[in-house]
Structures are given as C-alpha cells and as structure tokens.
Design a protein around this motif. Structure first.
Motif, PDB file in Angstrom:
ATOM      1  N   TYR A  36       0.661  -1.183   0.195  1.00  0.00           N
ATOM      2  CA  TYR A  36      -0.207   0.266  -0.017  1.00  0.00           C
ATOM      3  C   TYR A  36       1.084   1.042   0.071  1.00  0.00           C
ATOM      4  N   GLN A  38       0.678   5.847   0.674  1.00  0.00           N
ATOM      5  CA  GLN A  38      -0.005   6.331   1.436  1.00  0.00           C
ATOM      6  C   GLN A  38       1.160   7.683   1.003  1.00  0.00           C
ATOM      7  N   GLY A  43      -5.475   8.572   2.577  1.00  0.00           N
ATOM      8  CA  GLY A  43      -5.345   7.557   3.601  1.00  0.00           C
ATOM      9  C   GLY A  43      -4.605   6.647   2.132  1.00  0.00           C
ATOM     10  N   LEU A  44      -4.467   6.110   3.073  1.00  0.00           N
ATOM     11  CA  LEU A  44      -4.287   4.362   2.138  1.00  0.00           C
ATOM     12  C   LEU A  44      -4.651   4.164   1.430  1.00  0.00           C
ATOM     13  N   LEU A  88       4.917   7.351   1.799  1.00  0.00           N
ATOM     14  CA  LEU A  88       4.970   6.508   2.565  1.00  0.00           C
ATOM     15  C   LEU A  88       4.669   5.279   2.197  1.00  0.00           C
ATOM     16  N   PHE A  90       3.653   0.600   2.543  1.00  0.00           N
ATOM     17  CA  PHE A  90       3.695  -0.442   4.172  1.00  0.00           C
ATOM     18  C   PHE A  90       3.228  -1.775   3.027  1.00  0.00           C
ATOM     19  N   ALA A 103       5.736  -1.328   9.713  1.00  0.00           N
ATOM     20  CA  ALA A 103       6.576  -0.121  10.111  1.00  0.00           C
ATOM     21  C   ALA A 103       5.990   0.992   8.942  1.00  0.00           C
ATOM     22  N   GLY A 104       6.146   0.914   7.669  1.00  0.00           N
ATOM     23  CA  GLY A 104       6.131   1.627   6.086  1.00  0.00           C
ATOM     24  C   GLY A 104       7.236   2.283   6.323  1.00  0.00           C
TER      25      GLY A 104
ATOM     26  N   GLN B  41       4.581   5.572  13.072  1.00  0.00           N
ATOM     27  CA  GLN B  41       4.725   4.203  13.099  1.00  0.00           C
ATOM     28  C   GLN B  41       3.688   3.864  12.229  1.00  0.00           C
ATOM     29  N   GLY B  42       3.748   2.503  12.117  1.00  0.00           N
ATOM     30  CA  GLY B  42       2.732   1.766  11.724  1.00  0.00           C
ATOM     31  C   GLY B  42       1.481   1.956  11.319  1.00  0.00           C
ATOM     32  N   LEU B  43       0.792   0.836  11.406  1.00  0.00           N
ATOM     33  CA  LEU B  43      -0.388   0.805  11.101  1.00  0.00           C
ATOM     34  C   LEU B  43      -0.610  -0.494  12.679  1.00  0.00           C
ATOM     35  N   LEU B  91      -7.704   4.660  11.840  1.00  0.00           N
ATOM     36  CA  LEU B  91      -7.678   4.081  10.177  1.00  0.00           C
ATOM     37  C   LEU B  91      -9.344   3.467  10.288  1.00  0.00           C
ATOM     38  N   PHE B 106      -9.183   2.141   2.203  1.00  0.00           N
ATOM     39  CA  PHE B 106      -8.890   2.761   3.707  1.00  0.00           C
ATOM     40  C   PHE B 106     -10.017   4.147   3.096  1.00  0.00           C
ATOM     41  N   GLY B 107     -10.360   4.220   4.311  1.00  0.00           N
ATOM     42  CA  GLY B 107     -10.981   5.520   4.422  1.00  0.00           C
ATOM     43  C   GLY B 107      -9.339   6.953   4.777  1.00  0.00           C
ATOM     44  N   PRO B 108     -10.346   8.206   4.786  1.00  0.00           N
ATOM     45  CA  PRO B 108      -8.957   9.201   5.017  1.00  0.00           C
ATOM     46  C   PRO B 108      -8.780   9.299   6.619  1.00  0.00           C
TER      47      PRO B 108
END
Lengths: 111, 115
Positions: A36, A38, A43-44, A88, A90, A103-104, B41-43, B91, B106-108
C-alpha cells in the motif's frame, strides 16, 4: 507469530533511477502479500498483491514486486523512479492471524 | 462509486472525555477493519468485523476501547476516558469479504488529539 519487517525507515533515490523498497515476512502457511502507498494527507491506497502464481506481480503506477518464498521476501520495485512516487509505503501480510502491516518506509525521490 | 468515509476528519478532545469515531464502508463490503496510526509509526490493528460480528477483539489496546457495527454497514469506534496516548490517526478499511485475497480499501482517517 505473524509479522512483517520493513528494514529501512527511509529510502532516497534520484529521479530516473531504479528503486527498491524491502519487505520480509513471517507467517505460517501460504501468505497473501500486499503493498500500500500513503501520499501526504491522504489515505492508504492499494498498489499490488501476491496471492498465487507468477512470483513477479505488477501493480499500479508502474510498480512491481517479487515474491521470494525461500527468502520470505516481497520487495517492491520500479525501474525508473518519479518525484511523484515520494510517499510512505507499507507492506502487509495476510495469514491466519489477519492482516499485519509493516512500520512503513518513506521513499523520497529527488529531481 | 463512493469510497470509505470517516467522520469527523479531526477531533480535539480533553483528557478524560469520551469520543466516537464513525466509519461508513463501501456499500456491499462485508468486512470492516479499524487501525491506529501514531506519528512515525506503522499501522496497529485494532479490530475487524465480518458482518456485525467481531470475532477477535484482542487488538483493542484497553477496555476503554470498544467498537460496534450495525446493519452490516456503519461502524463506530468508541474511546472512553481518553488519554493523551490515544492521540493518533484512526483508520477504517473495508473489503468485499474476509478472504485473504481481498485488498482493503481505506478511508481518509480521523485525526484524534487528546489535550
């Protein structure tokens, strides 16, 4: 436990050069792998996925990724980077424990 | 068609207050997911729904967090007695099913700031 590692927090490349964003994973069974992106303040967005079949997967915006089962890797690649690719990125793996994201990696493409 | 929408886009609240975050998935998507993204950070996976059911709530950080989904559509994430460490972007994502081959949309996000 299921996990994803993106070993580089930051990748810098010059416009026109090839780029690679690395991802390794750990999951039991056959993995479903995703990338993904960003963009700033957005959003992603889904880029590409590996489910089965050909190890080289092609996705949006000229990106591709290669699934390597022996190395448990799914690196994202593009032959010629654009400044607009700066974002970014992922990596994610879907296994028995659901979806897990790395973590990206922040990609910066300089003119 | 319409994508995933989330409201509010931004929420500033005082420590100790309760907040509700809303997610409207893509019509027809049966699976819905909540994640938290902290600065740099990541998700972090929080919870997912298949229909109105949430089989696994182990990702929720504490018992101050809860989520529900009604009518197989809209979902609400509630954080009670907010703390400063709850500040993050929340998210929401949806997918046509729970099968592993489905990508998530995904949403914003909702940016939550706890002061």
């Amino acid at each position: 436990a299921q996990s994803v590692a993106q070993p580089e927090d930051q990748v810098n490349v010059a416009e026109g050069n090839p780029l690679t964003v690395k991802c390794t994973y750990s999951v039991s069974g056959n993995p479903y792998l995703f990338w993904y992106v960003q963009y700033p303040n957005r959003g992603l967005q889904f880029l590409l996925k590996y489910i089965t079949g050909d190890n080289l997967v092609k996705g949006s915006y000229g990106f591709e990724a290669e699934f390597n089962k022996s190395q448990t890797s799914f690196h994202l690649k593009k032959p010629s980077a654009l400044v607009s690719d700066s974002a970014l990125y992922f990596c994610a793996v879907r296994g028995g424990e659901g979806m897990r994201f790395g973590a990206g990696t922040r990609l910066t493409v300089k003119p | 068609g319409a994508g995933v929408s989330q409201s509010p886009s931004n929420k500033v609240t005082e420590k100790g207050k309760d907040v509700e975050l809303r997610c409207d998935p893509i019509s027809g998507h049966t699976a819905l997911y909540w994640y938290r993204q902290s600065l740099g950070q990541g998700l972090e996976f929080l919870i997912y729904f298949q229909g109105n059911s949430a089989p696994d709530k182990s990702g929720l950080p504490s018992d101050r967090f809860s989520a529900e989904r009604t009518g197989g559509s809209v979902s609400t994430l509630t954080i009670q007695r907010t703390q400063q460490e709850d500040s993050a972007v929340y998210l929401c994502a949806s997918s046509p099913g729970l099968g592993g081959s489905y990508e998530q949309y995904f949403g914003p996000g909702t940016r939550l700031t706890v002061t």
